[in-house]
Motif scaffolding. Structure first.
Motif, PDB file in Angstrom:
ATOM      1  N   ARG A 195      27.911 -14.405  43.119  1.00  0.00           N
ATOM      2  CA  ARG A 195      28.386 -15.156  44.422  1.00  0.00           C
ATOM      3  C   ARG A 195      29.786 -14.674  44.758  1.00  0.00           C
ATOM      4  NH1 ARG A 195      26.610 -17.932  48.554  1.00  0.00           N
ATOM      5  NH2 ARG A 195      28.616 -19.070  48.457  1.00  0.00           N
ATOM      6  N   ASP A 198      28.122 -14.476  50.774  1.00  0.00           N
ATOM      7  CA  ASP A 198      27.044 -15.283  51.276  1.00  0.00           C
ATOM      8  C   ASP A 198      25.800 -14.342  51.571  1.00  0.00           C
ATOM      9  OD1 ASP A 198      28.414 -17.553  51.749  1.00  0.00           O
ATOM     10  OD2 ASP A 198      29.264 -16.980  53.753  1.00  0.00           O
ATOM     11  N   SER A 199      25.930 -13.045  51.142  1.00  0.00           N
ATOM     12  CA  SER A 199      24.776 -12.248  51.503  1.00  0.00           C
ATOM     13  C   SER A 199      23.918 -12.235  50.140  1.00  0.00           C
ATOM     14  CB  SER A 199      25.234 -10.635  51.443  1.00  0.00           C
ATOM     15  OG  SER A 199      25.855 -10.454  52.725  1.00  0.00           O
ATOM     16  N   ARG A 242      18.881 -19.056  47.413  1.00  0.00           N
ATOM     17  CA  ARG A 242      19.507 -19.660  48.866  1.00  0.00           C
ATOM     18  C   ARG A 242      18.842 -20.530  49.333  1.00  0.00           C
ATOM     19  NH1 ARG A 242      21.662 -14.987  52.605  1.00  0.00           N
ATOM     20  NH2 ARG A 242      19.488 -15.035  53.281  1.00  0.00           N
TER      21      ARG A 242
END
Length: 129
Positions: A19, A24-25, A43
């Protein structure tokens, strides 16, 4: 699939490492050995429907094949693999006994290098433990 391959602390460490490097990818993180695996992160907007056992078999064999094929080449030692798909990327970092594959949305080459280095450090620390 929780198999107990990793302690909670080790699972949290690898997810935090990924992370931090990817942000956030990050789509998923799966730790694996030759015989077993544990998906430690997925996710929340993704479905838990991938056939991970097939992925693991392929990624383990792929690591061994690549390592052997490029041994002694002018390219130097094999480090990691990046696979490119229509909807994202997979990066595989493997040691002699275990590995991690991470799926992501788009990243830069620098991002891939950063996460590969971090995962390699994680795997090396597990070998010492």
């Amino acid at each position: 699939m929780a198999t107990g391959l990793l302690t909670s602390a080790a699972a949290e460490q690898i997810v935090t490492t990924c992370r931090t490097a990817i942000g956030d990818s990050l789509r998923s993180v799966t730790y694996f050995t030759r015989d077993d695996y544990e998906q430690v992160y997925l996710r929340e907007d993704l479905e838990r429907d991938a056939d991970l056992s097939t992925f693991i078999g392929h990624e383990w064999r792929g690591f061994k094949t690549a390592q052997t094929a490029y041994e002694g080449s002018e390219l130097g030692d094999y480090n990691y693999t990046i696979r490119v798909f229509d909807n994202g990327f997979l990066i595989r970092v493997t040691s002699e006994s275990d590995g991690v594959f991470v799926t992501t949305d788009g990243l830069t080459v620098k991002d891939f290098e950063e996460v590969a280095t971090a995962i390699s450090s994680f795997l090396e620390s597990r070998e010492v433990s």
